[in-house]
Design an enzyme around this catalytic site. Structure first.
Site, PDB file in Angstrom:
ATOM      1  N   LYS A  52       0.822  -1.214   0.000  1.00 18.57           N
ATOM      2  CA  LYS A  52       0.000   0.000   0.000  1.00 18.57           C
ATOM      3  C   LYS A  52       0.857   1.266   0.000  1.00 18.57           C
ATOM      4  O   LYS A  52       0.493   2.251  -0.641  1.00 18.57           O
ATOM      5  CB  LYS A  52      -0.968   0.010   1.179  1.00 18.57           C
ATOM      6  CG  LYS A  52      -0.352   0.217   2.538  1.00 18.57           C
ATOM      7  CD  LYS A  52      -1.415   0.366   3.609  1.00 18.57           C
ATOM      8  CE  LYS A  52      -0.798   0.537   4.983  1.00 18.57           C
ATOM      9  NZ  LYS A  52       0.031   1.737   5.102  1.00 18.57           N
ATOM     10  N   THR A  53       1.989   1.244   0.722  1.00 13.64           N
ATOM     11  CA  THR A  53       2.864   2.428   0.732  1.00 13.64           C
ATOM     12  C   THR A  53       3.419   2.676  -0.666  1.00 13.64           C
ATOM     13  O   THR A  53       3.494   3.823  -1.130  1.00 13.64           O
ATOM     14  CB  THR A  53       4.017   2.240   1.739  1.00 13.64           C
ATOM     15  OG1 THR A  53       3.469   1.990   3.036  1.00 13.64           O
ATOM     16  CG2 THR A  53       4.891   3.485   1.792  1.00 13.64           C
ATOM     17  N   ASP A 105      -3.809   7.594   4.270  1.00 15.73           N
ATOM     18  CA  ASP A 105      -3.245   6.286   4.576  1.00 15.73           C
ATOM     19  C   ASP A 105      -3.920   5.737   5.841  1.00 15.73           C
ATOM     20  O   ASP A 105      -4.393   6.507   6.680  1.00 15.73           O
ATOM     21  CB  ASP A 105      -1.738   6.445   4.816  1.00 15.73           C
ATOM     22  CG  ASP A 105      -1.022   5.116   4.930  1.00 15.73           C
ATOM     23  OD1 ASP A 105      -1.583   4.093   4.515  1.00 15.73           O
ATOM     24  OD2 ASP A 105       0.122   5.111   5.443  1.00 15.73           O
ATOM     25  N   GLU A 106      -3.960   4.410   5.996  1.00 16.20           N
ATOM     26  CA  GLU A 106      -4.528   3.763   7.186  1.00 16.20           C
ATOM     27  C   GLU A 106      -5.925   4.319   7.502  1.00 16.20           C
ATOM     28  O   GLU A 106      -6.238   4.674   8.641  1.00 16.20           O
ATOM     29  CB  GLU A 106      -3.600   3.960   8.402  1.00 16.20           C
ATOM     30  CG  GLU A 106      -2.183   3.482   8.205  1.00 16.20           C
ATOM     31  CD  GLU A 106      -2.035   1.955   8.202  1.00 16.20           C
ATOM     32  OE1 GLU A 106      -3.068   1.258   8.204  1.00 16.20           O
ATOM     33  OE2 GLU A 106      -0.897   1.480   8.180  1.00 16.20           O
ATOM     34  N   GLN A 125      -7.180  -4.711   9.699  1.00 18.34           N
ATOM     35  CA  GLN A 125      -6.158  -4.178  10.603  1.00 18.34           C
ATOM     36  C   GLN A 125      -6.706  -2.997  11.409  1.00 18.34           C
ATOM     37  O   GLN A 125      -5.960  -2.114  11.823  1.00 18.34           O
ATOM     38  CB  GLN A 125      -4.918  -3.763   9.813  1.00 18.34           C
ATOM     39  CG  GLN A 125      -4.239  -4.932   9.113  1.00 18.34           C
ATOM     40  CD  GLN A 125      -2.946  -4.531   8.428  1.00 18.34           C
ATOM     41  OE1 GLN A 125      -1.980  -4.155   9.065  1.00 18.34           O
ATOM     42  NE2 GLN A 125      -2.941  -4.615   7.104  1.00 18.34           N
ATOM     43  N   ARG A 147       2.808  -9.674  10.649  1.00 17.42           N
ATOM     44  CA  ARG A 147       4.061  -8.894  10.719  1.00 17.42           C
ATOM     45  C   ARG A 147       5.235  -9.748  10.253  1.00 17.42           C
ATOM     46  O   ARG A 147       6.315  -9.225   9.971  1.00 17.42           O
ATOM     47  CB  ARG A 147       4.358  -8.427  12.156  1.00 17.42           C
ATOM     48  CG  ARG A 147       3.378  -7.470  12.816  1.00 17.42           C
ATOM     49  CD  ARG A 147       3.004  -6.309  11.950  1.00 17.42           C
ATOM     50  NE  ARG A 147       1.826  -6.633  11.164  1.00 17.42           N
ATOM     51  CZ  ARG A 147       1.457  -5.988  10.061  1.00 17.42           C
ATOM     52  NH1 ARG A 147       2.189  -5.011   9.586  1.00 17.42           N
ATOM     53  NH2 ARG A 147       0.364  -6.333   9.400  1.00 17.42           N
TER      54      ARG A 147
END
Length: 725
Positions: free
Chosen positions: A32-33, A219-220, A250, A602
């Site tokens: 996504k980044t 973002d997020e 998330q 993670r």
């Protein structure tokens, strides 16, 4: 085009879409980044001016990472012009520019949680009120929750508060906001609420920023709260375009106000929204993804997506059954040694995750004993250490003389004989004449209740502050801070104390001076106000340094956004993870399951899951049952490793541990930390305090601690999990 190079088909489609509002549902490890940074580069290639792009993140670490990647794609000149940062940093920038329109001065202070709790504590004393014996921290938490839900004091008092306790809370909430305003200060929640107030009462200001921001990227997005979403809806109308990126799987911050319905309702609130799904995972093995998916599919409320990967199947997860928390810590240390040695890994490839901070005590003891270097993320952060906050408080008063909390912090630091009794009398004088505490200092000789000797000390302190207020526009930030520290004699005091704690404080002050010099090199035109704003908004995860060769210990909440080749998910027992089996709603257990999903994803190559049959909690041994989340994992994805310690007891068990701990691992060193009378410490429940006495040795050692908010407590050092601050 450079901006879509090296993207997969789904990523490329999301980057190139530009016809209206769109939401990118980006699964864990799906890039996504990369998509966000390439999208910004694509917009610049299409002719958007960098200053017309607003990109909002949730951590400085994420913002800095994005800036670096964009700089590589489009060059430093364009990257610097983009409005990119956290919600709080961008909105504080807007508020400083428009402060007068919400009746603030542009040099307002930003209170972090500790400052805000201190303000509540002082208020409770001043207005002589208590609420169900709640601590100042608990009361502030309730006020913050109300602000998160955009409920003002007046609304709470008239429409919601029913019981005596709620009515008292309404009184404190109202006085808290009033005192913030008088101090020309805002708390973190105000940085979101004041822009809404600003935009709603000033249509011309709103029009100005709508014109400024032609493209908004978030973002997020799953972590946004009600106020953040309201700001987006105010800014994004007409021709302004919006792209949000998030993963409902998330969404783990409901406890601090994050509202997943923002993501679920986005298509309803923004007409003709197009949804893109990024489902290819580049981080984890097939086995890890299968395990994570087998757990998360038990949640009902989620946006449909299926993660997949071209990575290898990889190793099975390892489930380790332990006797207790000591055995768990040893088993983890043992497996770390094995993984590092057999796979030629670095220690910074290891992440040890836990649900609650108190779990770190046993882990730290084991790693120290095994001489395995580690770092804790989300512990006492650098800018929240006492000696650093003291100096920063001086700088804040030089900038904003109305900042009473900062002034109270430094009034008698270093000690100048101005005690609490004298300060209380000065505050009473200030309130009676409607003066600030700073201006009261100029009239100290009129406060006849204060002794003449102390009046002289106050006058000298005021002259010192006036001197540096005059110098702040004549010296650089580094020169000003260095001169102030030198005149106060802070370094000399710490040097003469000559204790491990004072040595640490000495080094931290030196580090602060170095960090200020580094900041000025990167931002040569920055003002003291800008530096203070940045310091106020630094988060725990911003400390994370992946180049440091040490094991990372952190809560799972702090780990979101990070990745490690090897991950240990610890304490997987009912009442710990999930945190409590007495849930008020399905939503709470679902958020705990999301947290477990985040922990598993993670990991790049290997996951260890540990649980204990018993654990020392709340002063007694509790017998644990393993987490329901373990039962939900696909059995084909893990192998179970049972420890043998549980069959040993008494002296045999102690000897067994001693034998295990005799192993060494090269020449790793981890500086041990010692407690002394006078040390400042932090307790997970009681907060900050000072050690008054230490008695006994070994497992029977006790400490007497005078806590700032909970009085004096007598604790067993072994179980207190105290941290030096």
């Amino acid at each position: 085009m450079k901006s879509v190079k090296n993207l997969n088909d789904a990523q490329k489609e999301a980057v190139e879409y530009n016809s209206g509002p769109h939401m990118i549902v980006a699964g864990a490890g799906s890039g996504k980044t990369k998509v966000l940074t390439h999208k910004i580069a694509y917009l610049l290639e299409k002719g958007f001016e960098p200053s017309n792009i607003l990109a909002l993140t949730f951590t400085n670490k994420a913002a800095n990472e994005m800036k670096e990647r964009i700089q590589e794609l489009v060059g430093a000149a364009k990257a610097k012009q983009i409005w990119m940062g956290t919600f709080h940093s961008i909105l504080s920038r807007i508020l400083r520019s428009e402060a007068a329109k919400v009746n603030y001065l542009p040099n307002f202070s930003i209170y972090d949680k500790e400052d805000s709790v201190s303000l509540v504590s002082n208020l409770l004393t001043e207005i002589n009120i208590s609420i169900d014996d709640l601590s100042a921290s608990a009361i502030h938490h309730r006020i913050s929750n109300l602000k998160n839900r955009m409920i003002k004091p007046e609304e709470y008092a008239s429409e919601i508060a029913q019981t005596v306790s709620e009515k008292r809370l309404a009184q404190v909430y109202k006085e808290y906001n009033k005192r913030l305003f008088e101090n020309n200060s805002m708390d973190f929640d105000d940085l979101l609420l004041k822009p809404i107030e600003l935009f709603n009462i000033n249509s011309s200001v709103l029009a100005k920023y709508k014109k400024q921001f032609k493209y908004v990227l978030v973002d997020e997005f799953q972590d946004t709260n009600k106020a953040q979403y309201e700001i987006l809806k105010l800014l994004v109308t007409g021709r302004t375009k919006i792209c949000v990126v998030g993963d409902d799987a998330q969404s783990i911050y409901g406890w601090r106000g994050a509202d997943i319905t923002n993501m679920l309702d986005f298509e309803k609130d923004f007409e003709k929204t197009k949804v893109f799904r990024l489902e290819q995972n580049y981080r984890s093995t097939k086995t890890i993804l299968t395990a994570a998916d087998s757990v998360i599919k038990n949640n009902k409320g989620q946006i449909k997506k299926t993660l997949w990967t071209e990575n290898d199947a990889g190793e099975q997860l390892t489930l380790i059954r332990c006797s207790d928390e000591k055995d768990e810590a040893f088993q983890i240390a043992k497996q770390i040694k094995k993984e590092v040695s057999s796979k030629k890994l670095s220690l910074n490839d290891i992440g040890v995750l836990y649900r609650i901070n108190s779990q770190s005590r046993a882990l730290e003891e084991a790693l120290r004993r095994e001489k395995l270097p580690y770092k804790i993320i989300g512990g006492v952060e650098f800018y929240k250490r006492k000696e650093i906050k003291d100096i920063v408080a001086y700088l804040r008063v030089l900038v904003n003389t109305n900042d009473e909390e900062s002034l109270l912090r430094i009034m008698n630091f270093p000690q100048r004989g101005i005690g609490n009794t004298s300060i209380t009398k000065m505050i009473a004088f200030a309130r009676n004449l409607n003066l600030s505490l700073f201006h009261t200092m100029a009239r100290i000789f009129e406060v006849i209740e204060v002794k003449e000797r102390i009046q002289k000390n106050v006058k000298q302190f005021k002259l010192l502050l006036d001197k540096y207020i005059d110098l702040k526009d004549k010296l650089s930030l580094g020169e000003l801070t260095s001169a102030l520290i030198d005149e106060l004699g802070i370094l000399k005091i710490y040097k003469e104390e000559n204790t491990p704690e004072s040595h640490s404080r000495y080094e931290n002050v030196q580090e602060l001076l170095s960090s200020i010099n580094d900041y000025m090199k990167e931002n040569p035109k920055a003002t003291i106000e800008e530096f203070l704003a940045e310091v106020s908004l630094i988060a725990g995860v911003d400390q994370y340094n992946e180049e440091s060769n040490s094991i990372t210990l952190m809560t799972i909440h702090s780990a979101k956004g990070l990745e490690f080749p090897i991950v240990f998910v610890t304490g997987c027992e009912e009442d710990i993870f999930p945190l409590n089996k007495k849930f008020d709603s399905d939503a709470q257990i679902e958020e705990e399951r999301l947290l477990f999903y985040v922990a598993l994803t993670r990991a790049k190559r290997k996951v260890f899951i540990t649980y204990a049959r018993s654990r020392y909690r709340f002063g007694e041994v509790a017998y644990q049952s393993r987490s329901r989340f373990i039962e939900e994992i696909d059995e084909k994805t893990y192998a179970e490793l049972n420890g043998n310690v549980g069959r040993k007891s008494g002296r045999r068990k102690k000897a067994y541990y001693d034998e295990m701990y005799q192993e060494s691992f090269d020449d790793f060193n981890q500086e041990s930390r010692s407690f002394r009378v006078g040390s400042r410490v932090r307790h997970e429940i009681f907060g900050n305090g000072k050690i008054l006495g230490i008695n006994g040795n070994g497992d029977m050692q006790k400490v007497s601690v005078a806590f700032d908010e909970h009085g004096t407590k007598h604790l067993l050092t072994k179980f207190a999990n105290l941290k030096l601050i």
